[in-house]
Structure formats: C-alpha cells, structure tokens
Design a protein around this motif. Structure first.
Motif, PDB file in Angstrom:
ATOM      1  N   PRO A  26       0.828  -1.293   0.017  1.00  0.00           N
ATOM      2  CA  PRO A  26      -0.028  -0.135   0.083  1.00  0.00           C
ATOM      3  C   PRO A  26       0.884   1.208  -0.032  1.00  0.00           C
ATOM      4  O   PRO A  26       0.377   2.273  -0.728  1.00  0.00           O
ATOM      5  CB  PRO A  26      -0.823  -0.049   1.302  1.00  0.00           C
ATOM      6  CG  PRO A  26      -0.726  -1.370   1.540  1.00  0.00           C
ATOM      7  CD  PRO A  26       0.531  -2.179   1.255  1.00  0.00           C
ATOM      8  N   VAL A  27       2.031   1.112   0.601  1.00  0.00           N
ATOM      9  CA  VAL A  27       2.862   2.400   0.536  1.00  0.00           C
ATOM     10  C   VAL A  27       3.517   2.702  -0.749  1.00  0.00           C
ATOM     11  O   VAL A  27       3.502   3.784  -1.058  1.00  0.00           O
ATOM     12  CB  VAL A  27       3.846   2.006   1.826  1.00  0.00           C
ATOM     13  CG1 VAL A  27       4.919   3.290   1.785  1.00  0.00           C
ATOM     14  CG2 VAL A  27       3.331   2.316   3.144  1.00  0.00           C
ATOM     15  N   PHE A  28       3.926   1.510  -1.379  1.00  0.00           N
ATOM     16  CA  PHE A  28       4.577   1.549  -2.723  1.00  0.00           C
ATOM     17  C   PHE A  28       3.456   2.065  -3.579  1.00  0.00           C
ATOM     18  O   PHE A  28       3.703   3.085  -4.383  1.00  0.00           O
ATOM     19  CB  PHE A  28       5.010   0.354  -2.937  1.00  0.00           C
ATOM     20  CG  PHE A  28       6.114  -0.372  -2.371  1.00  0.00           C
ATOM     21  CD1 PHE A  28       6.868   0.327  -1.556  1.00  0.00           C
ATOM     22  CD2 PHE A  28       6.307  -1.726  -2.757  1.00  0.00           C
ATOM     23  CE1 PHE A  28       8.015  -0.177  -1.143  1.00  0.00           C
ATOM     24  CE2 PHE A  28       7.275  -2.402  -1.973  1.00  0.00           C
ATOM     25  CZ  PHE A  28       8.200  -1.594  -0.988  1.00  0.00           C
ATOM     26  N   GLU A  29       2.367   1.700  -3.502  1.00  0.00           N
ATOM     27  CA  GLU A  29       1.104   2.081  -4.553  1.00  0.00           C
ATOM     28  C   GLU A  29       0.981   3.778  -4.187  1.00  0.00           C
ATOM     29  O   GLU A  29       0.748   4.429  -4.962  1.00  0.00           O
ATOM     30  CB  GLU A  29       0.028   1.384  -4.366  1.00  0.00           C
ATOM     31  CG  GLU A  29       0.366  -0.271  -4.939  1.00  0.00           C
ATOM     32  CD  GLU A  29      -0.712  -1.088  -4.757  1.00  0.00           C
ATOM     33  OE1 GLU A  29      -1.672  -0.886  -4.021  1.00  0.00           O
ATOM     34  OE2 GLU A  29      -0.466  -2.293  -5.209  1.00  0.00           O
ATOM     35  N   ARG A  30       0.781   4.160  -2.754  1.00  0.00           N
ATOM     36  CA  ARG A  30       0.259   5.251  -2.485  1.00  0.00           C
ATOM     37  C   ARG A  30       1.432   6.154  -3.185  1.00  0.00           C
ATOM     38  O   ARG A  30       1.419   7.552  -3.612  1.00  0.00           O
ATOM     39  CB  ARG A  30       0.224   5.487  -1.263  1.00  0.00           C
ATOM     40  CG  ARG A  30      -0.154   6.877  -0.515  1.00  0.00           C
ATOM     41  CD  ARG A  30      -0.272   7.132   0.799  1.00  0.00           C
ATOM     42  NE  ARG A  30       0.867   6.909   1.732  1.00  0.00           N
ATOM     43  CZ  ARG A  30       1.128   5.928   2.551  1.00  0.00           C
ATOM     44  NH1 ARG A  30      -0.007   5.114   2.865  1.00  0.00           N
ATOM     45  NH2 ARG A  30       2.317   5.907   3.051  1.00  0.00           N
ATOM     46  N   GLU A  31       2.669   5.820  -2.879  1.00  0.00           N
ATOM     47  CA  GLU A  31       3.959   6.750  -3.245  1.00  0.00           C
ATOM     48  C   GLU A  31       4.284   6.789  -4.725  1.00  0.00           C
ATOM     49  O   GLU A  31       5.358   7.334  -5.191  1.00  0.00           O
ATOM     50  CB  GLU A  31       5.081   6.442  -2.212  1.00  0.00           C
ATOM     51  CG  GLU A  31       4.522   6.910  -0.618  1.00  0.00           C
ATOM     52  CD  GLU A  31       4.380   8.371  -0.446  1.00  0.00           C
ATOM     53  OE1 GLU A  31       4.811   9.197  -1.283  1.00  0.00           O
ATOM     54  OE2 GLU A  31       3.556   8.474   0.333  1.00  0.00           O
ATOM     55  N   GLY A  32       3.831   5.613  -5.503  1.00  0.00           N
ATOM     56  CA  GLY A  32       4.296   5.213  -6.804  1.00  0.00           C
ATOM     57  C   GLY A  32       5.973   4.831  -6.777  1.00  0.00           C
ATOM     58  O   GLY A  32       6.681   5.121  -7.512  1.00  0.00           O
ATOM     59  N   ILE A  33       6.232   4.073  -5.644  1.00  0.00           N
ATOM     60  CA  ILE A  33       7.359   3.393  -5.612  1.00  0.00           C
ATOM     61  C   ILE A  33       7.612   2.143  -6.473  1.00  0.00           C
ATOM     62  O   ILE A  33       6.647   1.250  -6.350  1.00  0.00           O
ATOM     63  CB  ILE A  33       7.870   3.085  -4.221  1.00  0.00           C
ATOM     64  CG1 ILE A  33       8.171   4.431  -3.548  1.00  0.00           C
ATOM     65  CG2 ILE A  33       9.269   2.378  -4.010  1.00  0.00           C
ATOM     66  CD1 ILE A  33       8.216   4.169  -2.105  1.00  0.00           C
ATOM     67  N   LEU A  62       3.521  -2.233 -10.064  1.00  0.00           N
ATOM     68  CA  LEU A  62       4.741  -1.501  -9.496  1.00  0.00           C
ATOM     69  C   LEU A  62       5.654  -2.566  -9.032  1.00  0.00           C
ATOM     70  O   LEU A  62       6.893  -2.141  -8.703  1.00  0.00           O
ATOM     71  CB  LEU A  62       4.313  -0.689  -8.234  1.00  0.00           C
ATOM     72  CG  LEU A  62       3.521   0.573  -8.690  1.00  0.00           C
ATOM     73  CD1 LEU A  62       3.179   1.396  -7.397  1.00  0.00           C
ATOM     74  CD2 LEU A  62       4.259   1.384  -9.440  1.00  0.00           C
ATOM     75  N   VAL A  63       5.547  -3.891  -9.191  1.00  0.00           N
ATOM     76  CA  VAL A  63       6.484  -4.899  -8.813  1.00  0.00           C
ATOM     77  C   VAL A  63       6.742  -5.615 -10.229  1.00  0.00           C
ATOM     78  O   VAL A  63       5.775  -6.218 -10.780  1.00  0.00           O
ATOM     79  CB  VAL A  63       5.933  -5.727  -7.615  1.00  0.00           C
ATOM     80  CG1 VAL A  63       6.981  -6.893  -7.256  1.00  0.00           C
ATOM     81  CG2 VAL A  63       5.336  -4.931  -6.482  1.00  0.00           C
ATOM     82  N   SER A  64       8.010  -5.872 -10.540  1.00  0.00           N
ATOM     83  CA  SER A  64       8.420  -6.534 -11.723  1.00  0.00           C
ATOM     84  C   SER A  64       9.698  -7.335 -11.427  1.00  0.00           C
ATOM     85  O   SER A  64      10.083  -7.346 -10.302  1.00  0.00           O
ATOM     86  CB  SER A  64       8.598  -5.494 -12.655  1.00  0.00           C
ATOM     87  OG  SER A  64       9.732  -4.680 -12.421  1.00  0.00           O
ATOM     88  N   PHE A  65       9.956  -8.158 -12.567  1.00  0.00           N
ATOM     89  CA  PHE A  65      10.860  -9.083 -12.489  1.00  0.00           C
ATOM     90  C   PHE A  65      12.381  -8.697 -13.350  1.00  0.00           C
ATOM     91  O   PHE A  65      12.094  -7.868 -14.138  1.00  0.00           O
ATOM     92  CB  PHE A  65      10.510 -10.302 -13.078  1.00  0.00           C
ATOM     93  CG  PHE A  65      11.366 -11.548 -13.619  1.00  0.00           C
ATOM     94  CD1 PHE A  65      11.848 -12.126 -12.520  1.00  0.00           C
ATOM     95  CD2 PHE A  65      11.799 -11.492 -14.688  1.00  0.00           C
ATOM     96  CE1 PHE A  65      12.797 -13.289 -12.601  1.00  0.00           C
ATOM     97  CE2 PHE A  65      13.080 -12.573 -14.900  1.00  0.00           C
ATOM     98  CZ  PHE A  65      13.381 -13.310 -13.934  1.00  0.00           C
ATOM     99  N   LEU A  66      13.387  -8.787 -12.686  1.00  0.00           N
ATOM    100  CA  LEU A  66      14.503  -8.312 -13.386  1.00  0.00           C
ATOM    101  C   LEU A  66      15.365  -9.712 -13.820  1.00  0.00           C
ATOM    102  O   LEU A  66      15.809 -10.567 -12.798  1.00  0.00           O
ATOM    103  CB  LEU A  66      15.626  -7.572 -12.219  1.00  0.00           C
ATOM    104  CG  LEU A  66      16.991  -7.252 -12.897  1.00  0.00           C
ATOM    105  CD1 LEU A  66      17.033  -6.325 -14.154  1.00  0.00           C
ATOM    106  CD2 LEU A  66      17.912  -6.953 -11.741  1.00  0.00           C
TER     107      LEU A  66
END
Length: 87
Positions: A26-33, A62-66
């Motif tokens: 939720p923090v990542f989504e709110r802050e665009g991280i 916002l979560v991806s694979f490297l």
C-alpha cells in the motif's frame, strides 16, 4: 532487490517475504514506488520461472521481474523459457 534468504529454508523465508509485503505494497502504491525483484544465487528462490510466479502473485503493476543474464545458470539455465514466461 533480491529474494534474500536461505534456499534450504525456502518455506520459512517465503513466509517472511509475504508478511512485510502486505504492509509495504500500500505504501509503494500510494507513493508510486517501483519494486524490481531478482532471483539471485543462494536466495530462497533461485529459479527464474518460480520468481515470475511469485511476482505475479503480488499482483501489482509496481512490482516487476529483473532478468540478470549472468545468473542464468542459477535460474534453471533456461534463458528463453524464463523470458517467455516473464513476458
């Protein structure tokens, strides 16, 4: 970020991974991280295809694979298969 932990204790490490993820998303989504995860040698998940499945389970754009080519041999040595699965 890596899937830090001990591959010989993968189940316990995975539980530890999901607990803070529920609080952080939720923090990542709110802050665009953006969070980019890489299966790394001697992490609790080394298999590239398994890592893609876990990342998809997070279900956040916002979560991806490297994909790290030098670690292919630790990711089940299937460059083409991993990249196809990751899309």
């Amino acid at each position: 970020m890596e899937f830090n932990g001990n591959p010989r204790q993968a189940a316990a490490c995975e539980q530890q991974f999901w607990r803070p993820m529920a609080e952080l998303l939720p923090v990542f989504e709110r802050e665009g991280i953006r969070l980019v995860l890489e299966p790394h040698p001697d992490d609790w998940v080394e298999d590239g295809k398994r890592a893609v499945d876990i990342i998809r389970g997070i279900n956040s754009p916002l979560v991806s694979f490297l994909y790290c080519a030098p670690h292919t041999f630790h990711q089940c040595d299937d460059c083409t298969g991993i990249m196809k699965k990751a899309g």
